[in-house]
Design an enzyme around this catalytic site. Structure first.
Site, short mmCIF file in Angstrom:
data_model
loop_
_atom_site.label_atom_id
_atom_site.label_comp_id
_atom_site.label_asym_id
_atom_site.label_seq_id
_atom_site.Cartn_x
_atom_site.Cartn_y
_atom_site.Cartn_z
N HIS A 129 0.82 -1.23 0.00
CA HIS A 129 0.00 0.00 0.00
C HIS A 129 0.85 1.27 0.00
O HIS A 129 0.31 2.37 -0.19
CB HIS A 129 -0.91 0.04 1.23
CG HIS A 129 -1.96 -1.03 1.26
ND1 HIS A 129 -2.83 -1.23 0.21
CD2 HIS A 129 -2.28 -1.96 2.20
CE1 HIS A 129 -3.64 -2.26 0.51
NE2 HIS A 129 -3.32 -2.71 1.70
N ASP A 166 -2.78 -10.71 -2.00
CA ASP A 166 -3.33 -10.13 -0.77
C ASP A 166 -4.78 -9.73 -1.04
O ASP A 166 -5.12 -9.32 -2.15
CB ASP A 166 -2.51 -8.90 -0.37
CG ASP A 166 -2.90 -8.34 1.00
OD1 ASP A 166 -2.17 -8.60 1.96
OD2 ASP A 166 -3.94 -7.64 1.09
N HIS A 168 -6.38 -7.25 -0.23
CA HIS A 168 -6.53 -5.83 -0.52
C HIS A 168 -5.74 -5.46 -1.78
O HIS A 168 -4.67 -6.04 -2.03
CB HIS A 168 -6.02 -5.00 0.68
CG HIS A 168 -6.70 -5.35 1.95
ND1 HIS A 168 -6.09 -6.14 2.92
CD2 HIS A 168 -7.93 -5.06 2.41
CE1 HIS A 168 -6.94 -6.31 3.93
NE2 HIS A 168 -8.06 -5.68 3.65
N ASP A 253 -4.60 -12.79 3.81
CA ASP A 253 -5.83 -12.27 4.43
C ASP A 253 -7.09 -12.54 3.61
O ASP A 253 -8.16 -12.05 3.97
CB ASP A 253 -5.69 -10.77 4.78
CG ASP A 253 -5.02 -9.96 3.70
OD1 ASP A 253 -4.85 -10.48 2.57
OD2 ASP A 253 -4.68 -8.79 3.96
ZN LIG Z 1 -4.19 -7.07 2.97
#
Ligand SMILES: [Zn+2]
Length: 350
Positions: A129, A166, A168, A253
């Site tokens: 991120h 991931d 996200h 995740d």
């Molecule tokens: Zn994540």
């Protein structure tokens, strides 16, 4: 096809535990759980521990603004506790972040120098991120983007692929390379979810148009849905791009009990994803694959998932543990596949 058991490199250093804050989801216990499940494979000689070398300032600056890098150092020295709402720092975080990016680079060099073909960097803090001049989503420096850039400059690679599994979207990684065809970025993630980027039509700009592949999936997707997108999109795109090395932003995740997301992957799902990517790396990159740890917040679950990823990469033939129900993919996932085809057929033969 390689059938014999392969030793996997594990990048790890106890200093990765220094960056931690109480019960924050991205805390040191995540790594402690992973290291514990590796005890037995380590005793059997299936893992080779690799000590990370801290990244140089200039290496971080391949992806990040110099002023931003200095600001992280200063913030840590000043005793500041948060860089944004959810990204904490402690006094040692700058040094640990250099060691985390350095873990990705050390892993890359191991793989490129043919010491070990497959490496999983268990590095923290995570990176995908982190933007050019902004910390975000528990991430300070974008470890995998830095490793990709080192691969290009130090080893003169012209086709680097990053797969981000991931749950996200890896916004920082996408933004690092979205106008560059030398790095293919494929992200499969939950949507809607944090950080909100990674929509279907984000496909890159200029020279990089078509080399950003986003697969936003509705919550609830599990092993069969992920398999649908791996076999129909991710693997065919990799086979057409023919990467010289495969990098993976490996956050666990999307695991079914993760407290920060709503996907349903089981250990077997992680095994299957890792196996397919390892096979693609075998076809195009002499087996060279580097995984970097990203998220994963169910302590036992993400550790078990990492073990199954290693089990697949090394063909260790360990029991796979839990296996999800063999249902048909959901209707929403099937219609999403049609939407991904509609966007990606402009760039790839799918
Ligand atoms: Zn994540």
């Amino acid at each position: 096809m390689v059938s014999q058991k392969e030793t996997i490199g594990i990048v790890y250093n106890e200093d990765y535990l220094i960056h931690t804050q109480g019960q924050h989801p991205e805390r040191k216990e995540r790594l402690e759980h992973i290291i514990r499940v590796l005890d037995k494979p380590a005793a059997e000689g299936l893992v080779n521990m690799v000590d990370p070398v801290p990244a140089e300032f200039e290496e971080i600056a391949l992806i990040h603004d110099s002023e931003y890098i200095k600001s992280i150092d200063e913030a840590c020295r000043s005793g500041k506790k948060f860089l944004d709402m959810d990204t904490y720092i402690v006094p040692g975080s700058y040094r640990v972040a250099l060691l985390s990016a350095g873990g990705a680079i050390t892993g890359l060099r191991k793989v490129m120098n043919q010491n070990i073909r497959k490496v999983f960097a268990l590095n923290r803090p995570p990176g995908h991120h982190a933007e050019r001049s902004r910390a975000q989503g528990f991430c300070l420096f974008n470890n995998i983007a830095i490793a990709a850039e080192v691969a290009r400059r130090e080893y003169r690679l012209s086709r680097v692929a990053i797969v981000d599994w991931d749950v996200h979207h890896g916004n920082g990684t996408q933004h690092s390379f979205e106008s560059d065809s030398g790095v293919l970025f494929i992200s499969i993630h939950q949507s809607p979810a944090y950080p909100g980027t990674g929509q279907l039509r984000e496909t890159g700009f200029g020279d990089g148009e078509g080399f950003t592949v986003n697969i936003p999936l509705p919550p609830g997707c599990g092993d069969v849905e992920y398999e649908l997108f791996y076999s129909n999109i991710i693997i065919p795109v990799l086979d057409q791009y023919k990467p010289e090395i495969l990098l993976v932003s490996a956050g666990q995740d999307a695991y079914r009990h993760d407290p920060l997301a709503g996907m349903s992957l089981t250990y077997n799902g992680y095994y299957n994803m890792a196996e397919q990517l390892a096979d693609a790396a075998e076809r195009w990159a002499g087996g060279k694959i580097l995984l970097c740890l990203e998220g994963g917040y169910h302590l036992e679950g993400q550790a078990g998932a990492v073990k199954q990823v290693l089990n697949a990469l090394g063909r260790w033939e360990l029991p796979r543990g839990e296996i999800g129900p063999a249902l048909k993919p959901s209707r929403t996932a099937e219609s999403r596949l049609e939407e991904v085809f509609a966007v990606q057929k402009e760039y790839w033969d799918l």
